[in-house]
Design an enzyme around this catalytic site. Structure first.
Site, PDB file in Angstrom:
ATOM      1  N   SER A  67      29.308  40.504  47.828  1.00  0.00           N
ATOM      2  CA  SER A  67      29.818  39.290  47.173  1.00  0.00           C
ATOM      3  C   SER A  67      30.834  38.516  47.997  1.00  0.00           C
ATOM      4  O   SER A  67      31.263  37.436  47.579  1.00  0.00           O
ATOM      5  CB  SER A  67      30.423  39.644  45.808  1.00  0.00           C
ATOM      6  OG  SER A  67      29.437  39.578  44.811  1.00  0.00           O
ATOM      7  N   LYS A  70      29.979  34.908  48.520  1.00  0.00           N
ATOM      8  CA  LYS A  70      30.360  33.826  47.616  1.00  0.00           C
ATOM      9  C   LYS A  70      31.555  33.029  48.129  1.00  0.00           C
ATOM     10  O   LYS A  70      31.809  31.913  47.651  1.00  0.00           O
ATOM     11  CB  LYS A  70      30.671  34.396  46.229  1.00  0.00           C
ATOM     12  CG  LYS A  70      29.472  35.061  45.552  1.00  0.00           C
ATOM     13  CD  LYS A  70      29.839  35.561  44.164  1.00  0.00           C
ATOM     14  CE  LYS A  70      28.659  36.198  43.458  1.00  0.00           C
ATOM     15  NZ  LYS A  70      28.383  37.570  43.908  1.00  0.00           N
ATOM     16  N   SER A 127      32.588  37.606  39.662  1.00  0.00           N
ATOM     17  CA  SER A 127      31.632  37.633  40.770  1.00  0.00           C
ATOM     18  C   SER A 127      30.219  37.366  40.256  1.00  0.00           C
ATOM     19  O   SER A 127      29.267  38.063  40.597  1.00  0.00           O
ATOM     20  CB  SER A 127      31.688  38.979  41.503  1.00  0.00           C
ATOM     21  OG  SER A 127      31.101  38.874  42.783  1.00  0.00           O
ATOM     22  N   LYS A 229      38.742  37.832  47.628  1.00  0.00           N
ATOM     23  CA  LYS A 229      37.460  38.191  47.037  1.00  0.00           C
ATOM     24  C   LYS A 229      37.121  39.648  47.297  1.00  0.00           C
ATOM     25  O   LYS A 229      37.389  40.184  48.361  1.00  0.00           O
ATOM     26  CB  LYS A 229      36.351  37.299  47.626  1.00  0.00           C
ATOM     27  CG  LYS A 229      35.004  37.426  46.934  1.00  0.00           C
ATOM     28  CD  LYS A 229      35.001  36.755  45.580  1.00  0.00           C
ATOM     29  CE  LYS A 229      33.712  36.990  44.804  1.00  0.00           C
ATOM     30  NZ  LYS A 229      33.572  38.364  44.294  1.00  0.00           N
TER      31      LYS A 229
END
Length: 473
Positions: A67, A70, A127, A229
């Site tokens: 993720s 992203k 997420s 993140k």
């Protein structure tokens, strides 16, 4: 191993001695396996004021981003917002493909929509894979084109070890990055979009009547941490990019391939506590070039490899791409959930020595100001823009079709390598279509301004024994 043990353990050895020798042997085996796994982790700490690398371990080794992908999806979203192409309130419509993405996700039904700001918040906290795909489709026309935009932006930012294949980071063997590149992206997000960077400090948000909590446990736990993140799949391990600002010093740190969320967080906390005091209180300046290009037409002029081998070596579980809603999310995810809490509960418990750190409880970080943060990577020349087949009008040439998108993409890569001059100004892409209830993918090259140009290119390909035909978009 069996022959080695037979040479050590004699037939006359006592049972106790035999057990002790076998136990020692198994200890070496387990230690060796643990060492091999640990070698697959990667980390880097960068002084965000001077660009100096304060710590590095396997920072340029290929890793699955999970993720962390992203972060680039949000970069392109922020760029579109800054240029006035979209706003916080612009509706993001979820296609059947976006709605069918594996968890974790927001759960919007096909045809439904949320505001851009809701999509952003669902990405930085939950997420949400469906939100990332929906944003990608909105900005790029389709996820394939958006992935090329992501890779193009990576090159413009100096991220030369990264290739993106989707907007959310769900498993794809051709999608990889490095810890160094993720640090570059982390600093660029704050440097280029300080007006939106505060989103990364969100620890939770309200979606209707539901409060959605985030995965980043260092927010509010380690003083100065203000994002960015987390990421997890079984193939990638536990990843984390953290930005730290204590008022005088700034760091961006990356940990990839952690064996658990807890050990990864402890490693990150240890790196922050160790290297923040060593960071400079002076310095500054924009060291990451701001890639100013059209978010639709700036496609990467790079050859995406057919076979990529980032580590860890475990092959990621394929996630089926569907054009209709899928009701059984567990079947789609096939064990590669982005839900770290679930992963922690299901993962085998490994004993990993963790660095002891002093935890400082602080209030939630404030929203970032417009102060520009310096970056460490030297800029690379901007990627040359190429014509894009995402434009409704124009001509394209089709070279093949396949029931698997990965195979169609591989054919595009192969054709590009076989005829680089013929396709120098073209961009490869795939188009899904249904036949007898089965989804197929056409492999096409677009960007031809006229029928004659497409026919001419196709004729040149046929001379190289590559079958093709021209089609109007």
């Amino acid at each position: 191993m069996r022959q080695a043990l037979s040479g050590i353990v004699s037939k006359s050895a006592s049972p106790l001695k035999t057990i002790m020798i076998l136990a020692m042997a198994m200890t070496f085996v387990v230690a060796g396996a643990a060492s091999s796994f640990a070698a697959k982790s990667a980390a880097i700490v960068v002084d965000a004021k001077t660009g100096k690398v304060l710590y590095s371990a396997n920072a340029d080794g290929r890793r699955y981003p999970a993720s962390l992908t992203k972060m680039m999806t949000l970069y392109l979203t922020f760029e579109a917002m800054a240029k006035g192409k979209i706003s916080r309130n612009t509706p993001v419509v979820f296609s059947a493909h976006a709605s069918a993405e594996a968890p974790t996700k927001l759960g919007v039904k096909p045809g439904g929509s949320v505001a851009v700001e809701t999509a952003i918040l669902s990405i930085v906290t939950k997420s949400a894979n469906d939100s990332a795909t929906a944003l990608g489709e909105m900005l790029g026309g389709n996820e394939t084109n958006f992935a090329r935009m992501m890779t193009a932006k990576a090159r413009q930012l100096g991220m030369n070890g990264t290739v993106f294949r989707n907007a959310n980071g769900l498993p794809d063997p051709g999608q990889f990055t490095t810890a160094r590149d993720m640090a570059t992206l982390g600093i660029a997000l704050r440097e280029h979009f300080p007006q939106y960077y505060g989103y990364f400090a969100q620890r939770s948000f309200l979606y209707g009547r539901q409060r959605i909590n985030g995965h980043n446990r260092l927010l509010g736990r380690i003083k100065g941490v203000d994002g960015i993140k987390t990421g997890y799949t079984r193939a990638s391990g536990f990843n984390l990019v953290s930005s730290v600002n204590d008022g005088n010093r700034r760091l961006v740190a990356v940990v990839m391939g952690g064996t658990s969320g807890g050990s990864r967080d402890n490693q990150m906390a240890g790196l922050i506590n160790t290297y923040l005091p060593r960071a400079s209180t002076r310095g500054g300046g924009d060291l990451i070039a701001k890639a100013d290009s059209n978010p639709v037409s700036a496609l990467a002029k790079v050859l995406l490899p057919k076979h990529d081998a980032p580590t860890p070596d475990e092959k990621p579980v394929a996630v089926a791409e569907a054009d209709t809603a899928v009701t059984d999310d567990a079947t789609v995810a096939q064990g590669d959930s982005e839900d770290e809490d679930t992963a922690e509960a299901e993962a085998p418990k490994l004993v990993v020595p963790a660095t002891k750190v002093k935890t400082v409880i602080v209030s939630a970080p404030k929203v970032a100001t417009a102060q520009v943060v310096a970056a460490y990577a030297e800029p690379t020349p901007a990627v040359d823009p190429v014509s894009t087949a995402s434009v409704p009008s124009g001509w394209a040439i089709q070279v093949a079709s396949s029931p698997k998108q990965s195979e169609a993409q591989a054919l595009l890569d192969k054709t590009t390598k076989q005829a680089p001059k013929v396709l120098a100004d073209a961009s490869g892409f795939t188009v899904a279509f249904d036949k007898d209830g089965v989804t197929y993918y056409r492999a096409r090259f677009g960007g031809f301004g006229s029928k004659d140009a497409a026919w001419k290119a196709c004729t040149a390909l046929k001379k190289k024994k590559i079958e093709c035909y021209a089609v109007q978009q």
